[in-house]
Design an enzyme around this catalytic site. Sequence first.
Site, PDB file in Angstrom:
ATOM      1  N   ASN A  38       2.874 -29.795 -75.042  1.00 25.50           N
ATOM      2  CA  ASN A  38       3.758 -29.407 -73.943  1.00 25.50           C
ATOM      3  C   ASN A  38       3.074 -29.472 -72.578  1.00 25.50           C
ATOM      4  OD1 ASN A  38       5.935 -28.790 -75.699  1.00 25.50           O
ATOM      5  ND2 ASN A  38       5.004 -26.813 -76.156  1.00 25.50           N
ATOM      6  N   HIS A 124      15.143 -19.924 -77.995  1.00 21.44           N
ATOM      7  CA  HIS A 124      13.817 -19.898 -78.608  1.00 21.44           C
ATOM      8  C   HIS A 124      13.633 -18.650 -79.466  1.00 21.44           C
ATOM      9  CE1 HIS A 124       9.342 -19.485 -78.608  1.00 21.44           C
ATOM     10  NE2 HIS A 124       9.426 -20.788 -78.751  1.00 21.44           N
ATOM     11  N   GLU A 167      18.623 -20.936 -72.494  1.00 22.23           N
ATOM     12  CA  GLU A 167      17.514 -21.704 -71.935  1.00 22.23           C
ATOM     13  C   GLU A 167      18.106 -22.717 -70.964  1.00 22.23           C
ATOM     14  OE1 GLU A 167      14.532 -23.224 -74.699  1.00 22.23           O
ATOM     15  OE2 GLU A 167      15.399 -21.960 -76.269  1.00 22.23           O
ATOM     16  N   SER A 171      14.350 -26.246 -76.097  1.00 21.66           N
ATOM     17  CA  SER A 171      13.030 -26.696 -76.528  1.00 21.66           C
ATOM     18  C   SER A 171      13.051 -27.657 -77.702  1.00 21.66           C
ATOM     19  CB  SER A 171      12.177 -25.478 -76.909  1.00 21.66           C
ATOM     20  OG  SER A 171      12.778 -24.734 -77.956  1.00 21.66           O
ATOM     21  N   ASP A 196      15.751 -18.742 -69.736  1.00 20.11           N
ATOM     22  CA  ASP A 196      14.388 -19.138 -70.070  1.00 20.11           C
ATOM     23  C   ASP A 196      14.170 -20.557 -69.543  1.00 20.11           C
ATOM     24  OD1 ASP A 196      12.011 -19.969 -71.204  1.00 20.11           O
ATOM     25  OD2 ASP A 196      12.435 -19.155 -73.193  1.00 20.11           O
ATOM     26  N   HIS A 199      10.855 -24.885 -70.310  1.00 16.55           N
ATOM     27  CA  HIS A 199      10.763 -26.347 -70.408  1.00 16.55           C
ATOM     28  C   HIS A 199      11.352 -27.048 -69.180  1.00 16.55           C
ATOM     29  CE1 HIS A 199       9.403 -26.196 -74.592  1.00 16.55           C
ATOM     30  NE2 HIS A 199      10.211 -25.154 -74.681  1.00 16.55           N
ATOM     31  N   LYS A 231       2.942 -24.661 -70.288  1.00 15.29           N
ATOM     32  CA  LYS A 231       3.501 -26.004 -70.448  1.00 15.29           C
ATOM     33  C   LYS A 231       3.201 -26.827 -69.199  1.00 15.29           C
ATOM     34  CE  LYS A 231       6.747 -24.585 -73.990  1.00 15.29           C
ATOM     35  NZ  LYS A 231       6.100 -23.276 -74.264  1.00 15.29           N
TER      36      LYS A 231
END
Length: 375
Positions: A38, A124, A167, A171, A196, A199, A231
């Site tokens: 990541n 997640h 998110e 992910s 979230d 990413h 990440k």
Amino acid sequence: MSLDDWLEQRGAQRRAAGLERVLRPRGAAPDVLDLAGNDYLGLSRHAQVTEAAARAAQTWGGGAGASRLVTGTLGLHAELERALADFTGHQAALAFSTGYHANLGVVAALTDSDTLLVSDAHVHASLVDACRLARPAALAITQHNDLSAIAAALRDRHQPRALLLVESVYSVLGDAAPLAELAALAEAHDAVLVVDEAHAIGVAGKDGTGLVASLGLAGRADVVVTMTLSKSLGSQGGAVLGSSAVIEHLVNTARTFIFDTGLAPAAAGAALEALAVLRRDPGLAHRTVEHARRLADAVQVPPPAAAVLSVPMPGPAEAVEAQAHLLRQGVRVGCFRPPSVPDGQSRLRVTARADLSEADLDLACRLLGALGEFS
């Protein structure tokens, strides 16, 4: 049944299902092309980032030495938190020792018995576990990106408060949430939207500032963001971004913050410098997205929202076999199988990086484009 017998039974079940997992330590120097990690911007080995980590350790020590509310809050933490809030457009930030801790802490701290948690089915594991810890709050799990189901859950609730958990970029599938619509639902139904952005920040949105900021949602009192430093920022740790009132509440109530040792100085220093590198060169984010699109074209899957793309496989055995085949050819990709995938679909998970060369991309596209034999 003895513990050993029980462990053997469970292990046999995993092996029979093709779901056995093992740790494979790698060396310090890369030996293959890594499309599994990541480190989206390639900053974990950036000279300025590693030098900043070393300076921070030499200046502040190998660890923070205590929890943040005792003596573990360093000037370096405060500097990092100001920089994160400024970059993402939020009023304040709070650093945690991991992104996992950030999600556990914020959800548990913002809920009570008068709260309904509405969670997308693809969030997640850290948010899944956060919902478990947040009891006695009620929980409604909705189908992935299903706005009508989310609206119904918010509209029909009897609890006076609600948190909507999503998110911004997922992910596993690498797709984006409809954040503008979700924010409108949260506002209409007097709910708090918790996003979230693990990413997304560093890759998606304007110059890598994330999707929340790019949609003009940063700074809203009903929007709280979590992120990781491990990440795009090439370090380790996590953070919560939101209003000053939210951050003050977390300092006083988030157990994963209060009872945890502060973020290690080296990690804080590395993340702070990585953020500075990104601000000086926002092209890092743009290159990552472009590389991800080229890889997606090679395997004929939709272009991802950020760096992650998903390649569906018929089953766990085929996914493992395809991953091993690519590794023998010099390319490492991720292999996601149940129960690590929210929809039960085994898949290869491929991640792009800003620092991939043309030769890297050509090799990856050629090998990924030949995966049809495994599907």
